[in-house]
Design an enzyme around this catalytic site. Structure first.
Site, short mmCIF file in Angstrom:
data_model
loop_
_atom_site.label_atom_id
_atom_site.label_comp_id
_atom_site.label_asym_id
_atom_site.label_seq_id
_atom_site.Cartn_x
_atom_site.Cartn_y
_atom_site.Cartn_z
N HIS A 72 -11.73 4.59 -16.76
CA HIS A 72 -12.28 6.10 -16.98
C HIS A 72 -10.95 6.83 -17.94
O HIS A 72 -9.93 6.96 -17.05
CB HIS A 72 -12.31 6.67 -15.73
CG HIS A 72 -13.81 6.35 -15.32
ND1 HIS A 72 -14.67 7.32 -14.78
CD2 HIS A 72 -14.64 5.69 -15.38
CE1 HIS A 72 -15.88 6.80 -14.31
NE2 HIS A 72 -15.87 5.39 -15.03
N TYR A 200 -16.51 16.77 -11.27
CA TYR A 200 -16.24 17.49 -10.09
C TYR A 200 -16.94 18.93 -10.38
O TYR A 200 -16.62 19.45 -11.41
CB TYR A 200 -14.90 17.75 -10.25
CG TYR A 200 -14.11 16.50 -9.75
CD1 TYR A 200 -13.47 15.50 -10.75
CD2 TYR A 200 -13.76 16.17 -8.35
CE1 TYR A 200 -12.76 14.24 -10.28
CE2 TYR A 200 -12.79 15.03 -7.90
CZ TYR A 200 -12.63 13.96 -8.95
OH TYR A 200 -11.83 12.72 -8.44
N PRO A 292 -10.02 14.02 0.24
CA PRO A 292 -10.46 13.02 -0.92
C PRO A 292 -10.80 13.59 -2.13
O PRO A 292 -10.57 12.73 -3.05
CB PRO A 292 -11.80 12.27 -0.46
CG PRO A 292 -12.46 13.37 0.71
CD PRO A 292 -11.10 14.07 1.08
N LYS A 296 -6.60 10.51 -3.66
CA LYS A 296 -5.27 9.91 -3.51
C LYS A 296 -4.82 9.01 -2.17
O LYS A 296 -3.97 8.33 -2.13
CB LYS A 296 -4.32 11.27 -3.11
CG LYS A 296 -4.32 11.99 -4.53
CD LYS A 296 -3.47 11.10 -5.70
CE LYS A 296 -3.73 11.50 -7.20
NZ LYS A 296 -3.79 10.63 -7.95
N TYR A 384 -3.61 13.09 -11.59
CA TYR A 384 -4.52 12.50 -11.29
C TYR A 384 -4.55 10.92 -11.44
O TYR A 384 -4.92 10.11 -10.85
CB TYR A 384 -5.86 13.09 -11.95
CG TYR A 384 -7.22 12.57 -11.47
CD1 TYR A 384 -7.79 11.42 -11.77
CD2 TYR A 384 -7.93 13.41 -10.57
CE1 TYR A 384 -8.80 10.72 -11.39
CE2 TYR A 384 -9.27 12.80 -10.09
CZ TYR A 384 -9.69 11.80 -10.64
OH TYR A 384 -10.88 11.19 -10.34
P1 FAS Z 1 -7.11 2.17 6.83
O1 FAS Z 1 -7.46 3.10 8.03
O2 FAS Z 1 -8.26 1.87 5.66
O3 FAS Z 1 -7.00 0.73 7.81
C1 FAS Z 1 -6.41 0.70 9.07
C2 FAS Z 1 -7.10 -0.57 9.73
O4 FAS Z 1 -6.34 -0.47 10.94
C3 FAS Z 1 -8.60 -0.62 9.90
O5 FAS Z 1 -9.11 -1.71 9.53
C4 FAS Z 1 -8.26 -0.27 11.59
O6 FAS Z 1 -9.53 -0.88 12.07
C5 FAS Z 1 -7.19 -0.94 11.84
N1 FAS Z 1 -6.69 -0.52 13.06
C6 FAS Z 1 -6.63 0.81 13.71
N2 FAS Z 1 -6.20 0.83 14.84
C7 FAS Z 1 -5.74 -0.43 15.12
C8 FAS Z 1 -4.97 -0.96 16.39
N3 FAS Z 1 -4.62 -0.13 17.27
N4 FAS Z 1 -4.89 -2.31 16.15
C9 FAS Z 1 -4.96 -2.94 15.23
N5 FAS Z 1 -5.72 -2.52 14.23
C10 FAS Z 1 -5.95 -1.20 14.13
N6 FAS Z 1 -9.50 7.99 0.03
C11 FAS Z 1 -9.77 8.08 -1.47
O7 FAS Z 1 -8.77 7.92 -2.13
N7 FAS Z 1 -11.06 8.58 -1.83
C12 FAS Z 1 -12.32 8.50 -1.00
O8 FAS Z 1 -12.94 9.01 -1.57
C13 FAS Z 1 -11.87 8.46 0.48
N8 FAS Z 1 -12.96 8.43 1.11
C14 FAS Z 1 -12.82 8.44 2.70
C15 FAS Z 1 -13.77 8.54 3.47
C16 FAS Z 1 -13.47 8.37 4.80
C17 FAS Z 1 -14.77 8.36 5.82
C18 FAS Z 1 -12.31 7.73 5.51
C19 FAS Z 1 -11.96 7.70 6.87
C20 FAS Z 1 -11.28 7.64 4.34
C21 FAS Z 1 -11.53 8.03 2.91
N9 FAS Z 1 -10.45 7.89 2.09
C22 FAS Z 1 -10.52 8.17 0.82
C23 FAS Z 1 -9.28 7.58 2.70
C24 FAS Z 1 -9.10 6.10 2.55
O9 FAS Z 1 -9.55 5.28 1.51
C25 FAS Z 1 -7.70 5.74 2.99
O10 FAS Z 1 -6.71 6.30 2.31
C26 FAS Z 1 -7.46 4.35 3.08
O11 FAS Z 1 -8.47 3.52 3.97
C27 FAS Z 1 -5.91 3.80 3.68
O12 FAS Z 1 -5.83 2.63 3.77
P2 FAS Z 1 -4.99 2.10 5.26
O13 FAS Z 1 -3.57 2.77 5.25
O14 FAS Z 1 -4.94 0.59 5.15
O15 FAS Z 1 -5.81 2.75 6.34
C1 PHB Z 2 -15.45 8.24 -4.85
O1 PHB Z 2 -15.93 7.54 -5.61
O2 PHB Z 2 -15.63 7.65 -3.66
C2 PHB Z 2 -14.39 9.10 -5.06
C3 PHB Z 2 -14.03 9.53 -6.41
C4 PHB Z 2 -13.02 10.56 -6.53
C5 PHB Z 2 -12.67 11.35 -5.63
C6 PHB Z 2 -13.16 10.99 -4.31
C7 PHB Z 2 -14.24 10.05 -4.05
O3 PHB Z 2 -11.77 12.26 -5.73
#
Ligand code: FAS
Ligand code: PHB
Length: 389
Positions: A72, A200, A292, A296, A384
């Site tokens: 993109h 957006y 989100p 980032k 971005y």
């Molecule tokens: P994660 O949370 O992905 O991974 C942590 C891992 O540790 C998990 O698998 C968990 O099961 C495990 N864990 C937890 N506690 C533990 C323990 N006590 N012992 C062992 N393992 C354990 N980011 C974006 O950039 N764009 C988005 O649109 C976006 N949407 C999101 C929507 C939701 C609902 C959430 C919750 C987050 C979203 N995020 C988004 C942010 C997300 O992408 C995180 O930044 C990303 O998963 C970060 O990765 P990790 O640091 O690996 O953490």
């Molecule tokens: C997504 O595709 O999940 C998405 C993309 C851009 C954002 C947040 C989420 O800023």
């Protein structure tokens, strides 16, 4: 059991760190609380910064990303019926790649299995011991058996609800938080995206985002109140509200269909300092959370991993501890810039309960500056696509 680096958490942070260290000949064990199927069932991020694409390429896991990822070169922003484009490549020379976090995680698991590196799934009661000594260790239970893992270092990659951050004594942590008075209701549908680029959309009814995963898998979000529940929203209600928040000409193009996933995520900004305590290093959501809006979250986890893997590689190559000693400050410098951008973009595009007339004029002035000023668009584009590591 003994390893060089014990990694807590088998999400993108832990997996990417494990892969990069493996390629440097550094052995790791990943302890993941859930099953692999559960981890791969999560629908999370969708936009990869240039830095993360480069890191996945360095890790040797970008083959499918290069084949299936969508480049993109810019994004669309609409404010009521006015829509304009921010040209990432024109302003920065860089693009972003749309490729779901689920796919990144899948690719990383495939690589870890090919490496033959151990991942302990369904590891319960994970606890970190003596992190502030030269002989840290981790314990957990699996199938009723208690395991003890001796290690040199521990990487806390276990997300916001993990155990790593709170292993650091409260009097050694400084926490910063902003909770937003709304959430995002997200839907995944097997329909073609409404546009080739993300939209957006900000309207008097609230924020909406039109994103995608591929040519027949779309991801849409609506700003919603924190009182709302997923069951309050039928697919039809979602589509009708989305159309109201988009420019009319885009709403006409919208292809609707049944949702294959629907969820509500709260929005918060959060940082815990420092990102290190002794031989424990925090990465990703374990240390920080961003709304989100700026895409980032996943991308910040990547830059943390980049800095930590460099510091560990230096240590094991006999080049000392300087890289590890600098880790927290180096990671936080980039974290706070991403926190700022995510807060700015959220504040610009969302409607806040109790917003005053002055607040609204500030939004309108910022939007008008972004729409008409090349320097303002370049600043947005630089943030971005991802600031340099
Ligand atoms: P994660 O949370 O992905 O991974 C942590 C891992 O540790 C998990 O698998 C968990 O099961 C495990 N864990 C937890 N506690 C533990 C323990 N006590 N012992 C062992 N393992 C354990 N980011 C974006 O950039 N764009 C988005 O649109 C976006 N949407 C999101 C929507 C939701 C609902 C959430 C919750 C987050 C979203 N995020 C988004 C942010 C997300 O992408 C995180 O930044 C990303 O998963 C970060 O990765 P990790 O640091 O690996 O953490
Ligand atoms: C997504 O595709 O999940 C998405 C993309 C851009 C954002 C947040 C989420 O800023």
């Amino acid at each position: 059991m003994r390893t060089q680096v014990a990694i807590i958490g088998g999400g993108p942070s832990g997996l990417l760190l494990g892969r990069l260290l493996h390629r440097r000949g550094i052995n790791t064990v990943i302890l993941e609380r859930r099953s692999k199927a559960h981890v791969l069932g999560r629908i999370r991020a969708g936009v990869l910064e240039r830095g993360l694409v480069a890191l996945l390429t360095e890790a040797g896991v970008s083959e499918r990303l290069m084949r299936e990822g969508l480049r993109h070169d810019g994004t669309l922003l609409s404010f009521d019926d006015t829509m304009f484009r921010v040209d990432f490549v024109g302003a920065t020379g860089h693009a972003v790649t749309v490729y779901g976090q689920t796919e990144v995680t899948r690719d990383l698991y495939d690589a870890r299995e090919a490496d033959g590196a151990p991942t302990l799934f369904e590891a319960e009661d994970v606890a970190i011991h003596d992190a502030d000594s030269d002989t840290p260790f981790v314990t957990c239970t699996r199938g009723g058996e208690t395991l003890r893992i001796e290690c040199d270092f521990i990487a806390g990659c276990d997300g916001f609800h993990g155990v790593s951050r709170t292993t650091i004594p409260a009097d050694r942590r400084r926490e910063f938080e902003k909770v937003y008075p709304f959430g995002w209701l997200g839907i995944l549908s097997e329909t073609p995206p409404v546009n080739d680029e993300l939209i957006y959309a900000s309207s008097e009814r609230g924020f909406a985002l039109c994103s995608m995963r591929n040519a027949n898998l779309s991801r849409y979000y609506l700003q919603c109140s924190l009182e709302e529940r997923v069951e309050d929203w039928s697919d039809e209600a979602f589509w009708e509200e989305l159309k109201r928040r988009m420019p009319a000409d885009q709403a006409k193009r919208l292809v609707t269909g049944p949702s294959v996933e629907k969820s509500i995520a709260p929005l918060r900004s959060f940082v815990s300092e420092p990102m290190r305590w002794g031989r424990l290093f925090l990465c990703g959501d374990a240390a920080h959370i961003v709304p989100p809006t700026g895409a980032k979250g996943l991308n910040l986890a990547a830059s943390d991993v980049h800095y930590l893997h460099e510091g560990l590689a230096d240590h094991y190559a006999g080049r000392g501890m300087d890289g590890l000693d600098a880790y927290s400050a180096r990671a936080l410098s980039r974290v706070w810039k991403a926190e700022r951008f995510s807060w700015w973009f959220t504040t610009l595009t969302h409607r806040f309960p109790g917003q005053t007339g002055f607040d609204r004029r500030m939004q309108e002035a910022e939007i008008d500056l972004l729409r008409t000023n090349a320097a303002a668009q370049a600043a947005m584009a630089e943030n971005y696509v991802g600031l340099p590591y």
